[in-house]
Design a protein around this motif. Structure first.
Motif, PDB file in Angstrom:
ATOM      1  N   UNK A 121     -25.394 -22.335   2.716  1.00 29.07           N
ATOM      2  CA  UNK A 121     -24.815 -21.115   2.182  1.00 29.07           C
ATOM      3  C   UNK A 121     -23.305 -21.095   2.407  1.00 29.07           C
ATOM      4  N   UNK A 122     -22.897 -21.561   3.586  1.00 22.59           N
ATOM      5  CA  UNK A 122     -21.478 -21.565   3.906  1.00 22.59           C
ATOM      6  C   UNK A 122     -20.721 -22.547   3.011  1.00 22.59           C
ATOM      7  N   UNK A 123     -21.388 -23.652   2.629  1.00 25.13           N
ATOM      8  CA  UNK A 123     -20.773 -24.629   1.740  1.00 25.13           C
ATOM      9  C   UNK A 123     -20.500 -24.026   0.366  1.00 25.13           C
ATOM     10  N   UNK A 124     -21.439 -23.259  -0.134  1.00 26.60           N
ATOM     11  CA  UNK A 124     -21.261 -22.601  -1.433  1.00 26.60           C
ATOM     12  C   UNK A 124     -20.137 -21.572  -1.355  1.00 26.60           C
ATOM     13  N   UNK A 125     -20.074 -20.846  -0.263  1.00 24.86           N
ATOM     14  CA  UNK A 125     -19.011 -19.863  -0.081  1.00 24.86           C
ATOM     15  C   UNK A 125     -17.642 -20.537  -0.007  1.00 24.86           C
ATOM     16  N   UNK A 126     -17.560 -21.673   0.678  1.00 26.34           N
ATOM     17  CA  UNK A 126     -16.299 -22.414   0.741  1.00 26.34           C
ATOM     18  C   UNK A 126     -15.896 -22.928  -0.637  1.00 26.34           C
ATOM     19  N   UNK A 127     -16.883 -23.392  -1.418  1.00 31.38           N
ATOM     20  CA  UNK A 127     -16.605 -23.854  -2.769  1.00 31.38           C
ATOM     21  C   UNK A 127     -16.091 -22.715  -3.639  1.00 31.38           C
ATOM     22  N   UNK A 128     -16.663 -21.538  -3.494  1.00 31.03           N
ATOM     23  CA  UNK A 128     -16.199 -20.372  -4.251  1.00 31.03           C
ATOM     24  C   UNK A 128     -14.794 -19.952  -3.828  1.00 31.03           C
ATOM     25  N   UNK A 129     -14.501 -20.050  -2.540  1.00 33.73           N
ATOM     26  CA  UNK A 129     -13.152 -19.731  -2.066  1.00 33.73           C
ATOM     27  C   UNK A 129     -12.139 -20.759  -2.564  1.00 33.73           C
ATOM     28  N   UNK A 130     -12.537 -22.026  -2.619  1.00 35.19           N
ATOM     29  CA  UNK A 130     -11.651 -23.051  -3.171  1.00 35.19           C
ATOM     30  C   UNK A 130     -11.385 -22.802  -4.653  1.00 35.19           C
ATOM     31  N   UNK A 131     -12.417 -22.382  -5.370  1.00 34.46           N
ATOM     32  CA  UNK A 131     -12.246 -22.061  -6.786  1.00 34.46           C
ATOM     33  C   UNK A 131     -11.307 -20.867  -6.953  1.00 34.46           C
ATOM     34  N   UNK A 132     -11.415 -19.894  -6.066  1.00 36.30           N
ATOM     35  CA  UNK A 132     -10.505 -18.752  -6.100  1.00 36.30           C
ATOM     36  C   UNK A 132      -9.068 -19.203  -5.848  1.00 36.30           C
ATOM     37  N   UNK A 133      -8.890 -20.117  -4.900  1.00 36.63           N
ATOM     38  CA  UNK A 133      -7.554 -20.636  -4.600  1.00 36.63           C
ATOM     39  C   UNK A 133      -6.985 -21.389  -5.800  1.00 36.63           C
ATOM     40  N   UNK A 134      -7.801 -22.191  -6.460  1.00 37.69           N
ATOM     41  CA  UNK A 134      -7.355 -22.917  -7.658  1.00 37.69           C
ATOM     42  C   UNK A 134      -6.972 -21.933  -8.748  1.00 37.69           C
ATOM     43  N   UNK A 135      -7.783 -20.902  -8.932  1.00 34.55           N
ATOM     44  CA  UNK A 135      -7.519 -19.906  -9.965  1.00 34.55           C
ATOM     45  C   UNK A 135      -6.217 -19.154  -9.689  1.00 34.55           C
ATOM     46  N   UNK A 136      -5.997 -18.762  -8.451  1.00 32.41           N
ATOM     47  CA  UNK A 136      -4.777 -18.032  -8.084  1.00 32.41           C
ATOM     48  C   UNK A 136      -3.542 -18.907  -8.297  1.00 32.41           C
ATOM     49  N   UNK A 137      -3.616 -20.159  -7.845  1.00 33.37           N
ATOM     50  CA  UNK A 137      -2.458 -21.041  -7.985  1.00 33.37           C
ATOM     51  C   UNK A 137      -2.179 -21.394  -9.436  1.00 33.37           C
ATOM     52  N   UNK A 138      -3.214 -21.530 -10.241  1.00 39.43           N
ATOM     53  CA  UNK A 138      -3.013 -21.792 -11.660  1.00 39.43           C
ATOM     54  C   UNK A 138      -2.355 -20.598 -12.338  1.00 39.43           C
ATOM     55  N   UNK A 139      -2.635 -19.411 -11.854  1.00 40.22           N
ATOM     56  CA  UNK A 139      -2.011 -18.207 -12.393  1.00 40.22           C
ATOM     57  C   UNK A 139      -0.544 -18.129 -11.975  1.00 40.22           C
ATOM     58  N   UNK A 140      -0.235 -18.535 -10.745  1.00 36.52           N
ATOM     59  CA  UNK A 140       1.125 -18.408 -10.222  1.00 36.52           C
ATOM     60  C   UNK A 140       2.054 -19.535 -10.654  1.00 36.52           C
ATOM     61  N   UNK A 141       1.543 -20.737 -10.780  1.00 31.81           N
ATOM     62  CA  UNK A 141       2.377 -21.897 -11.112  1.00 31.81           C
ATOM     63  C   UNK A 141       2.360 -22.147 -12.612  1.00 31.81           C
ATOM     64  N   UNK A 142       3.535 -22.307 -13.184  1.00 27.50           N
ATOM     65  CA  UNK A 142       3.609 -22.515 -14.635  1.00 27.50           C
ATOM     66  C   UNK A 142       3.214 -23.933 -15.043  1.00 27.50           C
ATOM     67  N   UNK A 143       3.280 -24.892 -14.130  1.00 26.14           N
ATOM     68  CA  UNK A 143       2.944 -26.274 -14.452  1.00 26.14           C
ATOM     69  C   UNK A 143       1.479 -26.606 -14.276  1.00 26.14           C
ATOM     70  N   UNK A 144       0.672 -25.625 -13.903  1.00 28.38           N
ATOM     71  CA  UNK A 144      -0.766 -25.841 -13.690  1.00 28.38           C
ATOM     72  C   UNK A 144      -1.520 -24.805 -14.514  1.00 28.38           C
ATOM     73  N   UNK A 145      -2.554 -25.265 -15.219  1.00 27.18           N
ATOM     74  CA  UNK A 145      -3.349 -24.349 -16.040  1.00 27.18           C
ATOM     75  C   UNK A 145      -4.833 -24.632 -15.840  1.00 27.18           C
ATOM     76  N   UNK A 146      -5.616 -23.576 -15.827  1.00 26.65           N
ATOM     77  CA  UNK A 146      -7.075 -23.697 -15.731  1.00 26.65           C
ATOM     78  C   UNK A 146      -7.689 -22.663 -16.662  1.00 26.65           C
ATOM     79  N   UNK A 147      -8.800 -23.048 -17.295  1.00 25.16           N
ATOM     80  CA  UNK A 147      -9.467 -22.160 -18.244  1.00 25.16           C
ATOM     81  C   UNK A 147     -10.490 -21.285 -17.543  1.00 25.16           C
ATOM     82  N   UNK A 148     -10.051 -20.156 -17.022  1.00 18.58           N
ATOM     83  CA  UNK A 148     -10.953 -19.171 -16.448  1.00 18.58           C
ATOM     84  C   UNK A 148     -11.490 -19.554 -15.085  1.00 18.58           C
ATOM     85  N   UNK A 149     -12.323 -18.659 -14.556  1.00 20.27           N
ATOM     86  CA  UNK A 149     -12.860 -18.875 -13.220  1.00 20.27           C
ATOM     87  C   UNK A 149     -13.931 -19.963 -13.207  1.00 20.27           C
ATOM     88  N   UNK A 150     -14.666 -20.106 -14.291  1.00 19.89           N
ATOM     89  CA  UNK A 150     -15.661 -21.181 -14.361  1.00 19.89           C
ATOM     90  C   UNK A 150     -14.958 -22.532 -14.338  1.00 19.89           C
TER      91      UNK A 150
END
Length: 115
Positions: free
Chosen positions: A1-30
């Motif tokens: 369960x903790x592994x899945x939670x860490x994966x979700x937090x990593x995805x949140x971090x990727x999503x936040x950084x893609x939003x903040x950095x202009x040189x990085x783009x990601x298509x949505x939270x999925x």
């Protein structure tokens, strides 16, 4: 369960950084979730091989060459995931540094306060 939670937090971090950095783009939270999963797999399978092959350069640069290895892993994830794009090598290094910092902050929230 903790592994899945860490994966979700990593995805949140990727999503936040893609939003903040202009040189990085990601298509949505999925897309960020897929990127987090691919980065986790690459860090387990490919990164140790790269670290062993570049050990002399890593020792010579006092570990700073690991930033280059992290950027290469991110650029490899860029090539593997369709909904993820990194503009160039320097954006990959910046993304790598900020992702490590943000993951440390988010994962510190998961630690149990057992005394």
């Amino acid at each position: 369960m903790k592994l899945i939670l860490k994966l979700l937090l990593n995805a949140l971090a990727v999503f936040i950084l893609a939003y903040l950095l202009t040189g990085v783009a990601v298509d949505g939270y999925v897309g960020a979730l897929i990127v987090a999963l691919v980065l986790a797999i690459l860090n387990v399978l490919v990164k140790p091989i790269l670290v062993i092959f570049t050990l002399p350069a890593t020792i010579l640069t006092l570990g700073l060459f690991l930033l280059v290895i992290n950027a290469v892993i991110i650029l490899l994830a860029d090539k593997l995931v369709d909904g993820f794009a990194v503009a160039n090598f320097w954006w990959a290094i910046l993304f790598s540094i900020l992702l490590s910092i943000l993951q440390s902050i988010l994962h510190s929230l998961l630690k149990d306060d057992k005394k």
